[in-house]
Design a protein around this motif. Structure first.
Motif, PDB file in Angstrom:
ATOM      1  N   ILE A  91       0.835  -1.201   0.000  1.00  0.00           N
ATOM      2  CA  ILE A  91       0.000   0.000   0.000  1.00  0.00           C
ATOM      3  C   ILE A  91       0.869   1.251   0.000  1.00  0.00           C
ATOM      4  N   ALA A  92       1.891   1.274   0.869  1.00  0.00           N
ATOM      5  CA  ALA A  92       2.779   2.437   0.940  1.00  0.00           C
ATOM      6  C   ALA A  92       3.531   2.632  -0.376  1.00  0.00           C
ATOM      7  N   TRP A  93       3.953   1.543  -1.028  1.00  0.00           N
ATOM      8  CA  TRP A  93       4.669   1.654  -2.298  1.00  0.00           C
ATOM      9  C   TRP A  93       3.771   2.207  -3.402  1.00  0.00           C
ATOM     10  N   ARG A  94       2.538   1.712  -3.483  1.00  0.00           N
ATOM     11  CA  ARG A  94       1.598   2.229  -4.489  1.00  0.00           C
ATOM     12  C   ARG A  94       1.335   3.713  -4.270  1.00  0.00           C
ATOM     13  N   GLY A 225       0.281   3.534  13.767  1.00  0.00           N
ATOM     14  CA  GLY A 225      -1.071   2.971  13.635  1.00  0.00           C
ATOM     15  C   GLY A 225      -2.158   3.991  13.893  1.00  0.00           C
ATOM     16  N   VAL A 226      -2.028   4.779  14.963  1.00  0.00           N
ATOM     17  CA  VAL A 226      -3.034   5.803  15.284  1.00  0.00           C
ATOM     18  C   VAL A 226      -3.075   6.865  14.181  1.00  0.00           C
ATOM     19  N   THR A 227      -1.905   7.242  13.674  1.00  0.00           N
ATOM     20  CA  THR A 227      -1.873   8.244  12.594  1.00  0.00           C
ATOM     21  C   THR A 227      -2.552   7.710  11.337  1.00  0.00           C
ATOM     22  N   TRP A 228      -2.298   6.443  10.993  1.00  0.00           N
ATOM     23  CA  TRP A 228      -2.925   5.872   9.799  1.00  0.00           C
ATOM     24  C   TRP A 228      -4.453   5.843   9.938  1.00  0.00           C
ATOM     25  N   ILE A 229      -4.967   5.402  11.096  1.00  0.00           N
ATOM     26  CA  ILE A 229      -6.421   5.372  11.304  1.00  0.00           C
ATOM     27  C   ILE A 229      -7.003   6.779  11.214  1.00  0.00           C
ATOM     28  N   THR A 230      -6.326   7.740  11.842  1.00  0.00           N
ATOM     29  CA  THR A 230      -6.816   9.124  11.820  1.00  0.00           C
ATOM     30  C   THR A 230      -6.820   9.694  10.407  1.00  0.00           C
ATOM     31  N   PHE A 231      -5.747   9.471   9.662  1.00  0.00           N
ATOM     32  CA  PHE A 231      -5.671  10.004   8.299  1.00  0.00           C
ATOM     33  C   PHE A 231      -6.684   9.343   7.370  1.00  0.00           C
ATOM     34  N   VAL A 232      -6.923   8.032   7.554  1.00  0.00           N
ATOM     35  CA  VAL A 232      -7.931   7.354   6.736  1.00  0.00           C
ATOM     36  C   VAL A 232      -9.316   7.919   7.033  1.00  0.00           C
ATOM     37  N   LEU A 233      -9.629   8.136   8.305  1.00  0.00           N
ATOM     38  CA  LEU A 233     -10.941   8.684   8.669  1.00  0.00           C
ATOM     39  C   LEU A 233     -11.129  10.098   8.132  1.00  0.00           C
ATOM     40  N   LEU A 234     -10.059  10.893   8.109  1.00  0.00           N
ATOM     41  CA  LEU A 234     -10.159  12.260   7.597  1.00  0.00           C
ATOM     42  C   LEU A 234     -10.092  12.326   6.076  1.00  0.00           C
ATOM     43  N   GLY A 235      -9.670  11.224   5.424  1.00  0.00           N
ATOM     44  CA  GLY A 235      -9.728  11.144   3.969  1.00  0.00           C
ATOM     45  C   GLY A 235      -8.571  11.760   3.231  1.00  0.00           C
ATOM     46  N   ILE A 236      -7.406  11.919   3.864  1.00  0.00           N
ATOM     47  CA  ILE A 236      -6.272  12.496   3.156  1.00  0.00           C
ATOM     48  C   ILE A 236      -5.652  11.450   2.239  1.00  0.00           C
ATOM     49  N   TYR A 238      -2.676   9.344   0.358  1.00  0.00           N
ATOM     50  CA  TYR A 238      -1.388   8.777   0.792  1.00  0.00           C
ATOM     51  C   TYR A 238      -1.333   8.579   2.312  1.00  0.00           C
ATOM     52  N   ALA A 239      -2.438   8.103   2.883  1.00  0.00           N
ATOM     53  CA  ALA A 239      -2.524   7.966   4.344  1.00  0.00           C
ATOM     54  C   ALA A 239      -1.498   6.973   4.877  1.00  0.00           C
ATOM     55  N   ALA A 240      -1.351   5.828   4.218  1.00  0.00           N
ATOM     56  CA  ALA A 240      -0.408   4.814   4.704  1.00  0.00           C
ATOM     57  C   ALA A 240       1.030   5.310   4.610  1.00  0.00           C
ATOM     58  N   LEU A 241       1.385   5.975   3.511  1.00  0.00           N
ATOM     59  CA  LEU A 241       2.740   6.494   3.341  1.00  0.00           C
ATOM     60  C   LEU A 241       3.057   7.558   4.386  1.00  0.00           C
ATOM     61  N   LEU A 242       2.123   8.466   4.615  1.00  0.00           N
ATOM     62  CA  LEU A 242       2.337   9.508   5.616  1.00  0.00           C
ATOM     63  C   LEU A 242       2.399   8.937   7.024  1.00  0.00           C
ATOM     64  N   ALA A 243       1.560   7.948   7.311  1.00  0.00           N
ATOM     65  CA  ALA A 243       1.591   7.323   8.639  1.00  0.00           C
ATOM     66  C   ALA A 243       2.908   6.606   8.883  1.00  0.00           C
ATOM     67  N   LEU A 244       3.444   5.964   7.839  1.00  0.00           N
ATOM     68  CA  LEU A 244       4.755   5.317   7.968  1.00  0.00           C
ATOM     69  C   LEU A 244       5.833   6.354   8.263  1.00  0.00           C
ATOM     70  N   MET A 245       5.763   7.510   7.610  1.00  0.00           N
ATOM     71  CA  MET A 245       6.735   8.576   7.864  1.00  0.00           C
ATOM     72  C   MET A 245       6.597   9.108   9.287  1.00  0.00           C
TER      73      MET A 245
END
Length: 359
Positions: A91-94, A225-236, A238-245
């Motif tokens: 997911i992060a690579w895509r 993990g918390v950042t990824w869930i939050t970013f997915v809920l807010l709809g931004i 590249y959520a997985a890539l940003l959460a990994l960063m």
């Protein structure tokens, strides 16, 4: 000058244990510098085994035999790594590929915004300055594109190295967990019988490094993990890539959070502009950072790292430049180790005896 040098050597290296410890440190540093690349799977396996040794000890203390404890923890490790490689990394690579594809559009928007500045603020910036800035940015982007092409051409080598890691590292981790006690006993046989200073440093660093490394690994997982869930809920995007960063940014104290804030803000701006979605996202990100620094870190790190902020930043810069990711990961433990060695090093070992026995 020779007399001063001899006095300095007598003061700091007259103790046999101190001299032996110095030789061990020099040899270890030489191994890391000259054999770091070929032995990288061994070092990675040692670190991962050290991370999991606490869980093995916890199961063993509650009545489970050593070998079943090792097997259970090892299976958990294999399952976690498999899930990360099969679900998170694709997911992060895509998303990273999509981000590179979106860069031309983002650059175009930035150029349009910059070209408006001379009209709004003619006394502060001119059109020629803006064109020069755009030219420099275009040059840097072309270099980035060349790096991407070079990286893709070398991808076969990277895939081969990854395959070696995927095969060797789990095997080494298993044997390090299984035979840790016998390996430590074999290594101790080469040490001098008198090693009070080494023992004190080892016990001090074993507790501090164990708490720091395991706590930092847990912090990465929770914050990411918390950042990824939050970013997915807010709809931004590249959520997985940003959460990994964001998860990896906790490795760099004081600097990581500031560095990762810029790409988050830019991607949110290009997606929403200065709208309410942008403000809610930045507020949520600020709350995550505040909870991490004021709640999560005090809970995870039972042993406080008594280092000055300047020492922490300097150690991050030095060890990060030397050993990359692992240097950043272990910057604070390594700085703590250096401090513990300086504190425990005998400074007045034989001077009193020399003064009382002049003959």
């Amino acid at each position: 000058m020779r007399k001063i040098l001899n006095k300095w050597i007598d003061r700091y290296f007259s103790d046999e244990e101190a001299l032996f410890l110095f030789l061990i440190l020099v040899a270890s540093l030489a191994v890391v510098i000259f054999l770091g690349a070929p032995l990288a799977p061994v070092f990675a396996s040692l670190i991962l085994a050290f991370l999991m040794q606490g869980l093995v000890n916890w199961l063993h203390d509650r009545g489970m035999p050593h070998l079943p404890s090792v097997i259970l923890v090892f299976l958990f490790f294999i399952g976690f790594v498999s899930a990360f490689l099969l679900f998170v990394m694709p997911i992060a690579w895509r998303q990273l590929v999509n981000l590179f594809n979106e860069l031309p559009r983002m650059v175009g928007q930035v150029q349009n915004l910059l070209l408006l500045l001379p009209e709004k603020y003619p006394n502060l910036v001119s059109a020629d300055q803006i064109r020069q800035l755009i030219g420099v940015a275009a040059t840097e982007l072309s270099r980035l594109g060349q790096w991407v092409v070079t990286f893709s051409l070398n991808s076969l080598t990277g895939i081969a190295a990854l395959a070696i890691y995927l095969v060797l590292v789990p095997i080494l981790v298993f044997f390090f967990l299984k035979d840790a006690d016998s390996m430590l006993a074999s290594f101790s046989a080469f040490l001098p019988d008198k090693r009070q200073m080494m023992t004190r440093i080892w016990h001090e660093m074993d507790v501090q490094i164990a708490n720091y490394v395991r706590g930092k690994a847990i912090e990465i997982l929770i914050v990411g993990g918390v950042t990824w869930i939050t970013f997915v809920l807010l709809g931004i995007n590249y959520a997985a890539l940003l959460a990994l960063m964001v998860g990896l940014s906790v490795l760099i104290p004081y600097i990581g959070a500031a560095l990762v804030t810029l790409p988050i803000a830019l991607i949110a701006f290009f997606q929403w502009g200065w709208g309410s979605e942008f403000m809610w996202l930045m507020i949520a990100y600020a709350v995550i950072q505040a909870l991490d620094g004021n709640v999560l870190v005090p809970l995870l790190f039972s042993e406080a790292v008594n280092l000055h902020p300047v020492s922490i930043i300097v150690s991050v810069l030095i060890f990060g430049s030397l050993w990359g990711f692992w240097g950043l990961f272990f910057a604070i433990p390594l700085a703590t180790l250096v401090k513990a060695i300086f504190n425990a090093w005998p400074k007045e070992a034989d001077t009193s005896q020399v003064e009382h026995n002049p003959g």
